[in-house]
Design an enzyme around this catalytic site. Structure first.
Site, PDB file in Angstrom:
ATOM      1  N   GLY A  13      22.054  78.867  43.916  1.00  0.00           N
ATOM      2  CA  GLY A  13      22.643  78.346  45.152  1.00  0.00           C
ATOM      3  C   GLY A  13      21.643  77.896  46.205  1.00  0.00           C
ATOM      4  CB  SER A  14      18.052  77.013  46.270  1.00  0.00           C
ATOM      5  OG  SER A  14      17.871  75.949  45.379  1.00  0.00           O
ATOM      6  CG  ASN A  15      20.205  71.781  45.575  1.00  0.00           C
ATOM      7  OD1 ASN A  15      19.652  70.930  46.268  1.00  0.00           O
ATOM      8  ND2 ASN A  15      19.788  72.091  44.353  1.00  0.00           N
ATOM      9  CG  MET A  91      25.047  76.340  35.069  1.00  0.00           C
ATOM     10  SD  MET A  91      23.825  75.005  35.211  1.00  0.00           S
ATOM     11  CE  MET A  91      23.153  75.016  33.550  1.00  0.00           C
ATOM     12  CG  LEU A  93      30.264  68.428  30.612  1.00  0.00           C
ATOM     13  CD1 LEU A  93      30.563  68.001  29.182  1.00  0.00           C
ATOM     14  CD2 LEU A  93      30.001  67.210  31.473  1.00  0.00           C
ATOM     15  CB  ILE A  94      34.559  68.032  35.718  1.00  0.00           C
ATOM     16  CG1 ILE A  94      33.582  68.574  36.762  1.00  0.00           C
ATOM     17  CG2 ILE A  94      35.995  67.980  36.228  1.00  0.00           C
ATOM     18  CD1 ILE A  94      34.057  69.642  37.657  1.00  0.00           C
ATOM     19  CG  ASN A 109      25.616  67.115  39.053  1.00  0.00           C
ATOM     20  OD1 ASN A 109      25.495  68.263  39.496  1.00  0.00           O
ATOM     21  ND2 ASN A 109      24.979  66.712  37.965  1.00  0.00           N
ATOM     22  CG  HIS A 111      20.214  65.538  36.203  1.00  0.00           C
ATOM     23  ND1 HIS A 111      20.608  66.588  35.397  1.00  0.00           N
ATOM     24  CD2 HIS A 111      19.201  64.926  35.544  1.00  0.00           C
ATOM     25  CE1 HIS A 111      19.877  66.602  34.302  1.00  0.00           C
ATOM     26  NE2 HIS A 111      19.007  65.597  34.366  1.00  0.00           N
TER      27      HIS A 111
HETATM   28  C1  GRF Z   1      19.080  72.195  40.645  1.00  0.00           C
HETATM   29  O1  GRF Z   1      17.825  71.929  40.087  1.00  0.00           O
HETATM   30  C2  GRF Z   1      20.012  71.045  40.428  1.00  0.00           C
HETATM   31  O2  GRF Z   1      19.360  69.813  40.388  1.00  0.00           O
HETATM   32  C3  GRF Z   1      20.606  71.332  39.078  1.00  0.00           C
HETATM   33  O3  GRF Z   1      20.743  72.737  39.046  1.00  0.00           O
HETATM   34  C4  GRF Z   1      19.790  73.326  39.913  1.00  0.00           C
HETATM   35  C5  GRF Z   1      20.570  74.195  40.849  1.00  0.00           C
HETATM   36  O4  GRF Z   1      19.731  74.995  41.632  1.00  0.00           O
HETATM   37  N1  GRF Z   1      21.857  70.637  38.884  1.00  0.00           N
HETATM   38  P1  GRF Z   1      20.321  75.807  42.843  1.00  0.00           P
HETATM   39  O5  GRF Z   1      21.428  76.708  42.254  1.00  0.00           O
HETATM   40  O6  GRF Z   1      20.871  74.843  43.834  1.00  0.00           O
HETATM   41  O7  GRF Z   1      19.203  76.618  43.374  1.00  0.00           O
END
Ligand code: GRF
Length: 207
Positions: A13-15, A91, A93-94, A109, A111
């Protein structure tokens, strides 16, 4: 106009956290209505709780098939009045036709590679093992295929100096945290018109 967002995450969940920070500091005109996760142990849940964001857990094992699972997610999105669905390390697919249909071009999304290079899991390791000198990140709309929907934004990252796949991940993740909130912010100022494979930003002010 403030964009009403749901985040779907399965892990760290860092994003998600970077988005919360951008919203709280006034850099992203969004309201995060709910975190939906398929993983009851996801650290993202703690991130949500610390920010006072409601959490909904939707686990695969509680449904006969993926379509039914995604119908539940769609019902939650409808209930919360979500306008934009942000996948951040989700993680699965929809697969739900209703979810993909009703929320078409409203699910995005991020990536950690320059698609169509290195789709799927471990994109950073794929790039490192391949010996790529440049990789990057892609923000795209989600469709029924893996990491394949129309591209909204890409950013190149020089990985030529990286000594490991972990280095690559770190370098790209840094850029992800800056880029994703900016793109989410853009949805408060307009929308992306999708024609074929191409997504083109249309500003509200140009209407
Ligand atoms: C990120 O590298 C994103 O690009 C990919 O999964 C990772 C998620 O990281 N889809 P976080 O959970 O947001 O830390």
């Amino acid at each position: 106009m403030t964009v009403k967002v749901a985040v779907l995450a399965s892990g760290r969940g860092s994003n998600f956290k970077a988005l919360i920070d951008a919203v709280e500091s006034g850099n992203c005109d969004a309201r995060i209505l709910v975190l939906i996760t398929n993983n009851p142990d996801a650290p993202a849940i703690t991130v949500a709780k610390q920010a006072g964001i409601p959490v909904e857990i939707v686990q695969r094992m509680d449904f006969p098939d993926r379509g039914a699972m995604d119908d539940r997610i769609k019902a939650l999105l409808d209930k919360h009045g979500v306008e934009l669905v942000v996948l951040a390390g989700y993680m699965l697919l929809i697969k739900g036709k209703n979810l993909l249909g009703v929320y078409r071009n409203r699910i995005i999304n991020i990536h950690p590679a320059l698609l169509p290079s290195f789709p799927g899991v471990d994109a950073q390791k794929q790039a490192f093992d391949y010996g790529a000198k440049i990789s990057g990140l892609t923000i795209h709309f989600v469709d029924e295929n893996l990491d394949a929907g129309p591209i909204i934004y890409q950013e190149a990252v020089d990985i030529s100096g990286c000594k490991s796949a972990g280095d690559v991940s770190k370098k790209i993740l840094d850029r992800e945290h800056a880029a994703y909130p900016k793109i989410i912010e853009s949805f408060s100022k307009g929308h992306y018109a999708v024609e074929g494979r191409r997504a083109r930003f249309v500003s509200n002010s140009k209407r």
